[in-house]
Design a protein around this motif. Sequence first.
Motif, short mmCIF file in Angstrom:
data_model
loop_
_atom_site.label_atom_id
_atom_site.label_comp_id
_atom_site.label_asym_id
_atom_site.label_seq_id
_atom_site.Cartn_x
_atom_site.Cartn_y
_atom_site.Cartn_z
N GLY A 202 -50.78 19.58 0.92
CA GLY A 202 -51.44 20.42 -0.07
C GLY A 202 -52.57 21.22 0.52
O GLY A 202 -52.76 22.39 0.19
N LYS B 23 -49.45 9.56 -0.97
CA LYS B 23 -50.74 10.18 -1.26
C LYS B 23 -51.25 10.98 -0.05
O LYS B 23 -51.68 12.12 -0.19
N HIS C 262 -44.11 20.08 -10.06
CA HIS C 262 -45.51 20.24 -10.49
C HIS C 262 -46.21 21.37 -9.75
O HIS C 262 -46.93 22.15 -10.35
N VAL C 263 -46.03 21.44 -8.44
CA VAL C 263 -46.67 22.47 -7.63
C VAL C 263 -45.63 22.97 -6.63
O VAL C 263 -45.49 22.41 -5.55
N ARG D 185 -57.88 15.97 -7.49
CA ARG D 185 -56.68 16.17 -6.69
C ARG D 185 -55.48 15.72 -7.51
O ARG D 185 -55.55 14.77 -8.28
N PHE D 186 -54.36 16.40 -7.28
CA PHE D 186 -53.15 16.02 -7.98
C PHE D 186 -52.73 14.60 -7.63
O PHE D 186 -52.20 13.88 -8.46
N SER D 187 -53.00 14.17 -6.40
CA SER D 187 -52.61 12.83 -5.98
C SER D 187 -53.41 11.73 -6.67
O SER D 187 -53.07 10.55 -6.57
N LEU E 254 -42.19 16.35 -6.78
CA LEU E 254 -43.51 16.98 -6.70
C LEU E 254 -43.41 18.49 -6.75
O LEU E 254 -44.33 19.16 -7.23
N THR F 170 -53.80 11.77 -9.98
CA THR F 170 -53.40 11.81 -11.40
C THR F 170 -52.32 10.78 -11.71
O THR F 170 -51.64 10.26 -10.83
N TRP G 147 -49.04 14.13 0.54
CA TRP G 147 -49.35 15.18 -0.42
C TRP G 147 -50.68 15.84 -0.09
O TRP G 147 -50.79 17.06 -0.07
N ASN G 148 -51.71 15.05 0.16
CA ASN G 148 -53.03 15.62 0.42
C ASN G 148 -53.04 16.47 1.69
O ASN G 148 -53.64 17.53 1.72
N PHE H 46 -48.78 11.97 -10.72
CA PHE H 46 -48.41 11.72 -9.32
C PHE H 46 -47.99 10.27 -9.14
O PHE H 46 -46.96 9.98 -8.54
#
Length: 171
Positions: free
Chosen positions: A107, A100, A62-63, A19-21, A59, A23, A103-104, A26
């Motif tokens: 996302g 986090k 990034h996405v 997951r990006f969160s 953010l 990384t 975002w999750n 993030f």
Amino acid sequence: MRFQLPRLPAWGVPIPGRRFSDTKAFDKAVGAVFAKVAVNGVIDDMALVVGMCELHFRLKKHVPGVTRVPTRDNVRQVLVGFDANRDGVLDETEFRRFAKQWWNDTGAVWIYRAALVSAVTFVAIPELAAAARLKVPRGTEVPKGVWVAAAGLLFKAVSAAVAARMEQADT
């Protein structure tokens, strides 16, 4: 004897790096936002509005398209939901936990939306166009591309109407 499916591992536990969160990018973005808007190591409701907007825009690099700019109600919900010690402000740990989860959750919605739009665009619209072309008298004389374009426009009009209705229901 009854058939029983084998027990599978818990899918709720994120696989590190998946997951990006999870990384470093993030964590770096969240830390930079906290450092920018925190006063005396905490974020109050006014700073949280700025922090959530700043986090959204960082953010988004990034996405793109995943998060939305937060509203005042979003900020109130964040304070109530993530203020673990109930002091009316978020410290860095609480802010990171919020970022986090935000975002999750967002996302996952974005991925669902992208999958749904892809399925409609690449499967449903061409199939609808093909069926209409065969059912309409003299429909085979009209090129397939025109039917697909018409079906796409119909889908856009219907989805815009549904979105407008949903917006009205939210207010």
